[in-house]
Motif scaffolding. Structure first.
Motif, PDB file in Angstrom:
ATOM      1  N   ALA A  30      52.194  -1.367  13.321  1.00  0.00           N
ATOM      2  CA  ALA A  30      51.874  -3.033  14.229  1.00  0.00           C
ATOM      3  C   ALA A  30      51.412  -3.318  12.774  1.00  0.00           C
ATOM      4  O   ALA A  30      50.433  -4.066  12.543  1.00  0.00           O
ATOM      5  CB  ALA A  30      50.748  -2.825  14.796  1.00  0.00           C
ATOM      6  N   PRO A  31      52.392  -3.848  12.337  1.00  0.00           N
ATOM      7  CA  PRO A  31      52.523  -4.894  11.125  1.00  0.00           C
ATOM      8  C   PRO A  31      52.713  -5.876  10.789  1.00  0.00           C
ATOM      9  O   PRO A  31      51.869  -6.610  10.150  1.00  0.00           O
ATOM     10  CB  PRO A  31      54.633  -4.688  10.830  1.00  0.00           C
ATOM     11  N   GLN A  32      52.179  -7.118  12.192  1.00  0.00           N
ATOM     12  CA  GLN A  32      51.815  -8.184  12.765  1.00  0.00           C
ATOM     13  C   GLN A  32      50.183  -7.801  12.462  1.00  0.00           C
ATOM     14  O   GLN A  32      49.567  -9.030  12.561  1.00  0.00           O
ATOM     15  CB  GLN A  32      52.246  -8.298  13.851  1.00  0.00           C
ATOM     16  N   GLU A  33      50.204  -6.570  12.900  1.00  0.00           N
ATOM     17  CA  GLU A  33      48.532  -6.283  13.099  1.00  0.00           C
ATOM     18  C   GLU A  33      47.629  -6.684  11.449  1.00  0.00           C
ATOM     19  O   GLU A  33      45.951  -6.321  11.273  1.00  0.00           O
ATOM     20  CB  GLU A  33      47.545  -5.735  13.559  1.00  0.00           C
ATOM     21  N   LEU A  34      48.626  -6.181  10.265  1.00  0.00           N
ATOM     22  CA  LEU A  34      48.162  -6.034   8.959  1.00  0.00           C
ATOM     23  C   LEU A  34      47.493  -7.360   8.562  1.00  0.00           C
ATOM     24  O   LEU A  34      47.999  -8.131   8.446  1.00  0.00           O
ATOM     25  CB  LEU A  34      48.684  -5.923   8.163  1.00  0.00           C
ATOM     26  N   THR A  35      45.790  -6.996   7.171  1.00  0.00           N
ATOM     27  CA  THR A  35      46.209  -7.969   6.685  1.00  0.00           C
ATOM     28  C   THR A  35      46.924  -8.313   6.125  1.00  0.00           C
ATOM     29  O   THR A  35      47.329  -7.349   5.599  1.00  0.00           O
ATOM     30  CB  THR A  35      44.579  -8.504   6.237  1.00  0.00           C
ATOM     31  N   ASP A  36      46.785  -9.685   4.768  1.00  0.00           N
ATOM     32  CA  ASP A  36      47.226  -9.484   3.296  1.00  0.00           C
ATOM     33  C   ASP A  36      47.473  -8.358   2.784  1.00  0.00           C
ATOM     34  O   ASP A  36      48.209  -8.236   2.469  1.00  0.00           O
ATOM     35  CB  ASP A  36      46.963 -11.444   2.906  1.00  0.00           C
ATOM     36  N   GLU A  37      45.922  -8.116   2.076  1.00  0.00           N
ATOM     37  CA  GLU A  37      45.580  -7.311   1.347  1.00  0.00           C
ATOM     38  C   GLU A  37      46.393  -5.703   2.133  1.00  0.00           C
ATOM     39  O   GLU A  37      46.937  -5.062   1.289  1.00  0.00           O
ATOM     40  CB  GLU A  37      44.178  -7.637   0.769  1.00  0.00           C
ATOM     41  N   ALA A  40      50.583  -6.396   1.668  1.00  0.00           N
ATOM     42  CA  ALA A  40      50.448  -5.731  -0.035  1.00  0.00           C
ATOM     43  C   ALA A  40      50.496  -4.440  -0.187  1.00  0.00           C
ATOM     44  O   ALA A  40      51.026  -3.495  -1.279  1.00  0.00           O
ATOM     45  CB  ALA A  40      49.272  -6.673  -0.683  1.00  0.00           C
ATOM     46  N   ARG A  41      49.389  -3.517   0.419  1.00  0.00           N
ATOM     47  CA  ARG A  41      49.498  -2.375  -0.091  1.00  0.00           C
ATOM     48  C   ARG A  41      50.340  -1.277   0.389  1.00  0.00           C
ATOM     49  O   ARG A  41      50.967  -0.151  -0.489  1.00  0.00           O
ATOM     50  CB  ARG A  41      47.905  -2.225  -0.132  1.00  0.00           C
ATOM     51  N   TYR A  42      51.031  -1.991   1.207  1.00  0.00           N
ATOM     52  CA  TYR A  42      52.285  -0.863   1.943  1.00  0.00           C
ATOM     53  C   TYR A  42      53.275  -1.455   0.956  1.00  0.00           C
ATOM     54  O   TYR A  42      53.987  -0.857   0.806  1.00  0.00           O
ATOM     55  CB  TYR A  42      52.773  -1.774   3.328  1.00  0.00           C
ATOM     56  N   VAL A  43      53.682  -2.560   0.571  1.00  0.00           N
ATOM     57  CA  VAL A  43      54.492  -3.109  -0.270  1.00  0.00           C
ATOM     58  C   VAL A  43      54.395  -2.815  -1.659  1.00  0.00           C
ATOM     59  O   VAL A  43      55.589  -2.150  -2.129  1.00  0.00           O
ATOM     60  CB  VAL A  43      54.655  -4.542  -0.139  1.00  0.00           C
TER      61      VAL A  43
END
Length: 96
Positions: A30-37, A40-43
């Motif tokens: 659910a990428p829309q539920e991720l925080t910016d941090e 950033a960790r995923y990317v």
């Protein structure tokens, strides 16, 4: 020049390939539920081991297909190649 064993075309010179990053990194459910941090960790954050490492490669100047490989980051030797979706082969740790 090093030869890379494309699982579709056979051994080819390394200039025909492009590195695609770490293999087996799942896209967030659910990428829309991720925080910016978290995003950033995923990317941006990836493992950086010394030794066998699972990577994605593209045979860009040949069949243009993607495959996974286990490469020793200390010696740059390719230890195994396999299809996306397959489990990473077990490679014994080696001392370099």
């Amino acid at each position: 020049m090093q030869l890379i064993a494309c699982p579709h075309c056979g051994p080819r010179e390394e200039v025909e390939f492009h590195y695609g990053g770490q293999a087996h990194v799942d896209y967030p459910a659910a990428p829309q539920e991720l925080t910016d941090e978290q995003w950033a960790r995923y990317v941006f954050f990836r493992d950086n081991p010394k030794g066998p490492f699972a990577e994605r490669w593209n045979h860009s100047a040949g069949c243009r297909r993607w495959f996974n490989a286990v490469r020793d980051t200390a010696s740059y030797r390719f230890l195994a190649v396999y299809q996306p979706g397959e489990a990473r082969p077990v490679i014994p740790e080696t001392r370099t």
